[in-house]
Design a protein around this motif. Structure first.
Motif, PDB file in Angstrom:
ATOM      1  N   UNK A 259      32.169  42.622  57.898  1.00 43.37           N
ATOM      2  CA  UNK A 259      33.510  42.219  57.476  1.00 43.37           C
ATOM      3  C   UNK A 259      34.571  43.215  57.913  1.00 43.37           C
ATOM      4  N   UNK A 260      34.272  44.495  57.786  1.00 45.12           N
ATOM      5  CA  UNK A 260      35.266  45.512  58.141  1.00 45.12           C
ATOM      6  C   UNK A 260      35.584  45.476  59.633  1.00 45.12           C
ATOM      7  N   UNK A 272      40.056  46.557  52.975  1.00 52.13           N
ATOM      8  CA  UNK A 272      40.111  46.132  51.571  1.00 52.13           C
ATOM      9  C   UNK A 272      41.137  45.010  51.394  1.00 52.13           C
ATOM     10  N   UNK A 273      42.262  45.104  52.102  1.00 55.54           N
ATOM     11  CA  UNK A 273      43.258  44.028  52.039  1.00 55.54           C
ATOM     12  C   UNK A 273      42.670  42.742  52.611  1.00 55.54           C
ATOM     13  N   UNK A 274      41.931  42.863  53.709  1.00 58.56           N
ATOM     14  CA  UNK A 274      41.282  41.701  54.310  1.00 58.56           C
ATOM     15  C   UNK A 274      40.322  41.049  53.315  1.00 58.56           C
ATOM     16  N   UNK A 275      39.493  41.850  52.653  1.00 59.80           N
ATOM     17  CA  UNK A 275      38.515  41.295  51.709  1.00 59.80           C
ATOM     18  C   UNK A 275      39.206  40.581  50.550  1.00 59.80           C
ATOM     19  N   UNK A 276      40.317  41.166  50.068  1.00 55.68           N
ATOM     20  CA  UNK A 276      41.064  40.529  48.971  1.00 55.68           C
ATOM     21  C   UNK A 276      41.625  39.177  49.421  1.00 55.68           C
ATOM     22  N   UNK A 277      42.232  39.161  50.602  1.00 55.74           N
ATOM     23  CA  UNK A 277      42.851  37.927  51.082  1.00 55.74           C
ATOM     24  C   UNK A 277      41.800  36.886  51.458  1.00 55.74           C
ATOM     25  N   UNK A 280      40.669  35.382  48.171  1.00 58.82           N
ATOM     26  CA  UNK A 280      41.718  34.534  47.611  1.00 58.82           C
ATOM     27  C   UNK A 280      41.769  33.196  48.349  1.00 58.82           C
ATOM     28  N   UNK A 281      41.556  33.226  49.663  1.00 68.98           N
ATOM     29  CA  UNK A 281      41.691  32.007  50.468  1.00 68.98           C
ATOM     30  C   UNK A 281      40.421  31.159  50.451  1.00 68.98           C
ATOM     31  N   UNK A 282      39.256  31.797  50.636  1.00 67.31           N
ATOM     32  CA  UNK A 282      38.003  31.043  50.737  1.00 67.31           C
ATOM     33  C   UNK A 282      37.261  30.934  49.405  1.00 67.31           C
ATOM     34  N   UNK A 283      37.719  31.667  48.381  1.00 72.95           N
ATOM     35  CA  UNK A 283      37.098  31.562  47.064  1.00 72.95           C
ATOM     36  C   UNK A 283      35.845  32.394  46.883  1.00 72.95           C
ATOM     37  N   UNK A 284      35.522  33.244  47.859  1.00 75.53           N
ATOM     38  CA  UNK A 284      34.354  34.126  47.771  1.00 75.53           C
ATOM     39  C   UNK A 284      34.544  35.273  48.756  1.00 75.53           C
TER      40      UNK A 284
END
Length: 296
Positions: A259-260, A272-277, A280-284
Motif C-alpha cells: 500500500x505504501x 497514512x493519508x492514503x490509507x485513511x482516504x 473512507x472511499x472503499x470502506x476497508x
C-alpha cells in the motif's frame, strides 16, 4: 418472438460464450461479454468509456446526487472515464448478462462522415459524461445478430464489426446521440473537459492544481468547475483523488504492490493519508481489500 423471450435467448448465448471470452477478444476487441450470478453490494468502481447493454439482471449506479439504473429496458452510455458507485442485482435464476461495447473513435468518425449533413440527423447536444436511454428493438435486434455471429469465429471476424457499427448508428440517432456526438466534436465544453481528463489520466501522479487544469481547458476557474461537474458530476479535485485511489487499488490487487509503495506511485506524499482516504472511499483498508479479493 417477444422481447422477454429474446432477452432470455441472449442470456443463454452469453452464458455459453463467456468461457471463450479470451478468443473472442482477439476477434472482436471492442466487445466484452458480461455474466454473473452473484449480487454485488454498493461498491466504488471506475468505468472506462463505453456502452453497456443488459439482457438480464440490473445495476444501479450512484454518483453524488444522481442515481441511474440500467437493465433490460435502459442501456448505459459512458463517454469519459468515470468513478462512481455501483450495485449489482443478480441471482442464479436471474443472472446479470449483457455486452459492453468500447466506442471506436475512428469507426464513429467514419459513421458521421457517411451520415453527412443529413437534415434528419439533428441530435441534441449533451454535456454529461454518463447517460442512459431506452434499449430499443433495433438495438436488441442488432445485439441478437452480434451474439449469433460470435458463435462462429469467421463470421465474428468478418461480420461483427459491421454489426457494431449498426449498433453505434442506432445509439447515435437515438436519445443519447448528442452525448456520443460530443466525443468527436471539437471546441465544445465537453471536448475541452475531455482533454483535461486525458491529462489527468496520463499525469495523475503529478501535483496537478485546479488552476493548471482550468488553463488546459482555456477556462476561468469558476467556468471550469461548472463545466467539469456538468460532464463528470463531481469536482476536479474529487475526480483526481478517486482516480488516484482506483489506480493504486489496481497496483495493490493486480501487481501485488504494498500500500505504501502504491500510494507513492500514484502521487500521494503520505502513506497514512492514503490509507485513511482509501478506507473512507472503499470502506476497508488496502490490506483488507486485497485479502478479500484473494479469498474471492
Amino acid at each position: 418472438m417477444n422481447r422477454d423471450a429474446i432477452c432470455l435467448q441472449l442470456t443463454e448465448q452469453i452464458k455459453r460464450l463467456i468461457s471463450h471470452q479470451e478468443k473472442l477478444n482477439d476477434l472482436l476487441p471492442d466487445v466484452r461479454l458480461l455474466y454473473g450470478t452473484q449480487p454485488g453490494t454498493r461498491t466504488p468502481v471506475m468505468y472506462q468509456p463505453g456502452i453497456v447493454f443488459l439482457f438480464s439482471g440490473h445495476k444501479i449506479g450512484y454518483i453524488n446526487e444522481r442515481t441511474f439504473r440500467y437493465d433490460t429496458n435502459e442501456y448505459l452510455l459512458l463517454t469519459v472515464p468515470l468513478p462512481f458507485e455501483c450495485e449489482t442485482f443478480a441471482t442464479p435464476d436471474v443472472p446479470l448478462a449483457g455486452i459492453r461495447l468500447n466506442v471506436d473513435i475512428l469507426q464513429l468518425q467514419e459513421l458521421l462522415m457517411d451520415i453527412g449533413e443529413d437534415d434528419l440527423f439533428r441530435p441534441a447536444m449533451a454535456a454529461s459524461g454518463i447517460n442512459s436511454a431506452t434499449l430499443s428493438d433495433d438495438i436488441l435486434c442488432a445485439a441478437e445478430r452480434l451474439l449469433d455471429v460470435m458463435e462462429r469465429p469467421l463470421d465474428a471476424r468478418i461480420l461483427g464489426k459491421q454489426i457494431i457499427r449498426e449498433i453505434l448508428y442506432h445509439v447515435l440517432t437515438g436519445p443519447c446521440g448528442g452525448a456520443l456526438l460530443a466525443v468527436v466534436s471539437r471546441q465544445t465544453h465537453f471536448s475541452l473537459i475531455s482533454r483535461v481528463l486525458k491529462r489527468i489520466e496520463s499525469q495523475y501522479t503529478e501535483n496537478l492544481s485546479v488552476d493548471q487544469l482550468a488553463a488546459e481547458a482555456n477556462m476561468s476557474v469558476s467556468a471550469f468547475h461548472h463545466n467539469f461537474k456538468s460532464v463528470t458530476s463531481t469536482s476536479p479535485l474529487q475526480y483526481l483523488k478517486t482516480y488516484r485511489l482506483h489506480r493504486a487499488r489496481m497496483l495493490i490487487i493486480h501487481d501485488g504492490m504494498k500500500a505504501s509503495a502504491a500510494a507513492m506511485r500514484v502521487g500521494y506524499e503520505s502513506a497514512s493519508q492514503f490509507s485513511r482516504e482509501f478506507k473512507r472511499y472503499f470502506g476497508m483498508t488496502p490490506g483488507e481489500d486485497a485479502a478479500r479479493i484473494r479469498r474471492a
